[in-house]
Design a protein around this motif. Sequence first.
Motif, PDB file in Angstrom:
ATOM      1  N   ARG A 128       0.923  -1.352  -0.065  1.00 51.90           N
ATOM      2  CA  ARG A 128      -0.035   0.246  -0.055  1.00 51.90           C
ATOM      3  C   ARG A 128       0.913   1.252   0.109  1.00 51.90           C
ATOM      4  NH1 ARG A 128      -4.658   1.803   4.468  1.00 51.90           N
ATOM      5  NH2 ARG A 128      -4.260   4.303   3.997  1.00 51.90           N
ATOM      6  N   CYS A 153      -4.524   4.316  -1.144  1.00 53.74           N
ATOM      7  CA  CYS A 153      -5.709   4.458  -0.263  1.00 53.74           C
ATOM      8  C   CYS A 153      -7.063   4.294  -0.930  1.00 53.74           C
ATOM      9  CB  CYS A 153      -5.402   5.512   0.873  1.00 53.74           C
ATOM     10  SG  CYS A 153      -5.215   7.060  -0.008  1.00 53.74           S
ATOM     11  N   ASP A 211      -5.315  -9.826   3.144  1.00 53.63           N
ATOM     12  CA  ASP A 211      -6.190  -9.287   2.594  1.00 53.63           C
ATOM     13  C   ASP A 211      -5.946  -7.804   2.166  1.00 53.63           C
ATOM     14  OD1 ASP A 211      -5.751  -8.240   5.273  1.00 53.63           O
ATOM     15  OD2 ASP A 211      -7.755  -8.458   6.066  1.00 53.63           O
ATOM     16  N   LEU A 214      -4.470  -3.990   3.419  1.00 56.60           N
ATOM     17  CA  LEU A 214      -3.734  -3.395   4.498  1.00 56.60           C
ATOM     18  C   LEU A 214      -4.475  -2.102   5.045  1.00 56.60           C
ATOM     19  CD1 LEU A 214      -1.064  -3.555   6.516  1.00 56.60           C
ATOM     20  CD2 LEU A 214      -0.131  -2.205   4.676  1.00 56.60           C
ATOM     21  N   SER A 215      -5.534  -2.398   5.819  1.00 60.30           N
ATOM     22  CA  SER A 215      -6.452  -1.395   6.093  1.00 60.30           C
ATOM     23  C   SER A 215      -7.301  -1.836   7.452  1.00 60.30           C
ATOM     24  CB  SER A 215      -7.287  -0.633   5.040  1.00 60.30           C
ATOM     25  OG  SER A 215      -8.553  -0.003   5.293  1.00 60.30           O
ATOM     26  N   THR A 216      -7.566  -0.969   8.235  1.00 60.36           N
ATOM     27  CA  THR A 216      -8.408  -1.583   9.318  1.00 60.36           C
ATOM     28  C   THR A 216      -9.932  -1.428   8.854  1.00 60.36           C
ATOM     29  OG1 THR A 216      -8.475   0.849  10.081  1.00 60.36           O
ATOM     30  CG2 THR A 216      -6.917  -0.681  11.151  1.00 60.36           C
ATOM     31  N   LYS A 217     -10.222  -0.851   7.616  1.00 57.74           N
ATOM     32  CA  LYS A 217     -11.624  -0.377   7.290  1.00 57.74           C
ATOM     33  C   LYS A 217     -12.015  -1.665   6.417  1.00 57.74           C
ATOM     34  CE  LYS A 217     -11.041   3.170   4.901  1.00 57.74           C
ATOM     35  NZ  LYS A 217      -9.672   3.465   5.104  1.00 57.74           N
ATOM     36  N   GLY A 218     -10.890  -2.776   5.855  1.00 59.68           N
ATOM     37  CA  GLY A 218     -11.222  -3.968   5.200  1.00 59.68           C
ATOM     38  C   GLY A 218     -11.352  -3.692   3.797  1.00 59.68           C
TER      39      GLY A 218
END
Length: 198
Positions: free
Chosen positions: A94, A114, A190, A192-196
């Motif tokens: 990312r 992003c 998956d 690389l984000s906490t949002k999914g």
Amino acid sequence: MNNPSRTATVERNTKETKITMLLDLDGSGKGEIRTGIGFFDHMLEGFSRHGFFDMKLDVQGDLCVDCHHTIEDTGIVLGNAIREAAGDKTGIRRYGSQILPMDEVLVICAVDLCGRPYLSFDAEFPVERVGEMDTEMVREFFYAVSYSAGMNLHIKVLTPGNGHHMIEAMFKAFAKALDAALSKDGRITDVLSTKGSL
């Protein structure tokens, strides 16, 4: 949607430009570039080579007007191709950054894939043109790429100098930062984000 081959073919036809691009993010750096602007071709060839992106690009633009439409529209197409080829961004790092020297010039570039477009561009050129390319079009190109790709892109000249060196350092730094951001990491299963999602 995931794109296992990480390739994209993009066509864009308007009254001002006709553009066809084939982009492979996992190539070896082979560029076949024809935009009608020699210096711009040179920059895109450097981008392809130093990012290890295979790119075939054919642009027919209204150069009888000036270089603006050709360069800006190529940026739009490249951004679209990056976004399509990257797919759903599963497994990629990312983020990517590069500090790149070119003789007296030093440039930094940072990328975040992003999904949110933003460009921060900090450079003042000592000349208005390099070859057949207006230096004011450098920012327009990167703006078009960042907004079409949905990437956060920062480019800053830390040490200015020769205009040719400044622009070439930007294109190469962007290539290497983007290559790093697109690289796979086995620890990322998956995105690389906490949002999914990115």
